[in-house]
Enzyme design. Sequence first.
Site, mmCIF file in Angstrom:
data_model
loop_
_atom_site.group_PDB
_atom_site.id
_atom_site.type_symbol
_atom_site.label_atom_id
_atom_site.label_comp_id
_atom_site.label_asym_id
_atom_site.label_seq_id
_atom_site.Cartn_x
_atom_site.Cartn_y
_atom_site.Cartn_z
ATOM 1 N N SER A 285 -0.578 35.459 7.909
ATOM 2 C CA SER A 285 0.002 35.170 6.589
ATOM 3 C C SER A 285 0.855 33.905 6.592
ATOM 4 O O SER A 285 0.749 33.073 5.685
ATOM 5 C CB SER A 285 0.859 36.356 6.127
ATOM 6 O OG SER A 285 0.128 37.540 6.237
ATOM 7 N N ASP B 257 1.558 39.507 18.016
ATOM 8 C CA ASP B 257 0.754 39.480 16.813
ATOM 9 C C ASP B 257 1.363 40.428 15.778
ATOM 10 O O ASP B 257 1.549 41.609 16.038
ATOM 11 C CB ASP B 257 -0.675 39.947 17.165
ATOM 12 C CG ASP B 257 -1.598 40.011 15.971
ATOM 13 O OD1 ASP B 257 -2.741 40.465 16.149
ATOM 14 O OD2 ASP B 257 -1.171 39.620 14.853
ATOM 15 N N GLY B 258 1.713 39.805 14.633
ATOM 16 C CA GLY B 258 2.207 40.632 13.532
ATOM 17 C C GLY B 258 3.542 40.148 13.019
ATOM 18 O O GLY B 258 4.545 40.247 13.745
ATOM 19 N N GLY B 259 3.551 39.619 11.818
ATOM 20 C CA GLY B 259 4.808 39.176 11.214
ATOM 21 C C GLY B 259 5.386 37.933 11.837
ATOM 22 O O GLY B 259 6.581 37.646 11.711
ATOM 23 N N HIS C 131 -9.800 40.617 18.734
ATOM 24 C CA HIS C 131 -8.785 41.672 18.835
ATOM 25 C C HIS C 131 -9.462 42.940 18.363
ATOM 26 O O HIS C 131 -9.646 43.146 17.161
ATOM 27 C CB HIS C 131 -7.584 41.306 17.949
ATOM 28 C CG HIS C 131 -6.528 42.369 17.906
ATOM 29 N ND1 HIS C 131 -5.495 42.317 17.011
ATOM 30 C CD2 HIS C 131 -6.319 43.473 18.662
ATOM 31 C CE1 HIS C 131 -4.704 43.383 17.198
ATOM 32 N NE2 HIS C 131 -5.189 44.096 18.193
ATOM 33 N N ASP D 260 -9.754 39.705 13.971
ATOM 34 C CA ASP D 260 -9.251 41.080 13.934
ATOM 35 C C ASP D 260 -10.396 42.017 13.572
ATOM 36 O O ASP D 260 -10.741 42.164 12.394
ATOM 37 C CB ASP D 260 -8.126 41.207 12.904
ATOM 38 C CG ASP D 260 -6.825 40.636 13.414
ATOM 39 O OD1 ASP D 260 -6.179 39.863 12.684
ATOM 40 O OD2 ASP D 260 -6.443 40.955 14.554
ATOM 41 N N GLY E 43 0.395 40.611 6.814
ATOM 42 C CA GLY E 43 1.500 40.546 5.864
ATOM 43 C C GLY E 43 2.583 41.580 6.057
ATOM 44 O O GLY E 43 3.434 41.773 5.177
ATOM 45 N N GLY F 269 -3.595 46.974 11.645
ATOM 46 C CA GLY F 269 -4.447 47.379 10.529
ATOM 47 C C GLY F 269 -4.377 46.446 9.344
ATOM 48 O O GLY F 269 -5.345 46.320 8.600
ATOM 49 N N PHE F 270 -3.239 45.753 9.199
ATOM 50 C CA PHE F 270 -3.089 44.926 8.000
ATOM 51 C C PHE F 270 -2.247 43.679 8.294
ATOM 52 O O PHE F 270 -1.358 43.708 9.150
ATOM 53 C CB PHE F 270 -2.409 45.733 6.872
ATOM 54 C CG PHE F 270 -3.165 46.978 6.503
ATOM 55 C CD1 PHE F 270 -2.872 48.186 7.121
ATOM 56 C CD2 PHE F 270 -4.211 46.931 5.585
ATOM 57 C CE1 PHE F 270 -3.587 49.339 6.813
ATOM 58 C CE2 PHE F 270 -4.928 48.074 5.269
ATOM 59 C CZ PHE F 270 -4.620 49.284 5.887
#
Length: 230
Positions: A204, A181-183, A72, A41, A151, A148-149
Amino acid sequence: MPPAAPRPIEIVPSVLPADFAHLGDACIELEKAGVDRIQWDVMDGNFVPNLTFGADVIAATRPLVQLPYEAHLMVTEPTWILDTMVEAGCTTLIVHAEACQHLHRTLGQIRELGAAPAVALNPATPVAAVEHVLDLVEMVLVMTVNPGFGGQAYIATMEPKLAELRRLVVERGLDVDIEVDGGIGPSTISGAAGAGANVLVAGSSLFRDPDGLGHATAELRRLASEAQGR
Ligand code: DX5
């Protein structure tokens, strides 16, 4: 038209949640865990309100593992960084549709560098934004968080968007992977895979699994495969 052959399920860790003081060790452990590739990332502090790592950090880990690397690029107007990402050992470069003034040209530049072009869509960006470049890419990344983050909570309302993209890819008979991508974790991966994603990025949920990276990887692969009736 014959039904499209199911695309292979790929479990792809983001190293964003890894210990940045030991990124090389994390890559070695991820390879042992059976992941399919590693996602870096890359954040510029402009396109997203965070700053991570550049080509030198990625290149330092490259000799440690055989896994393919994808970058990414959460980078505004990323043309300046493409060649260094390829030199660092990334074979897939993902640019954001929202970050490129000339997306069609940028995807062509990635191909000219010998890497696989891919495009990412933020949650608010419609599939229509990439409709006219689907012939240029090997993968479309549908973000299921705002970038951006790590979790963050999975945005389930992206599932209809995934299904729309899958329909478009199948209708056109395109050889394109769909990534999320994400969660992504045990409680969300089935929805994403069932909606059409075959490449699943997790950060995460992999690194926080008390039974380790190998268990987490195998469990996510099992759930995604089941969701696609395999
Ligand atoms: C957001 C990042 C994250 C990361 C994985 O910009 O792209 O999605 O890869 O994060 P989690 O921890 O949600 O799997």
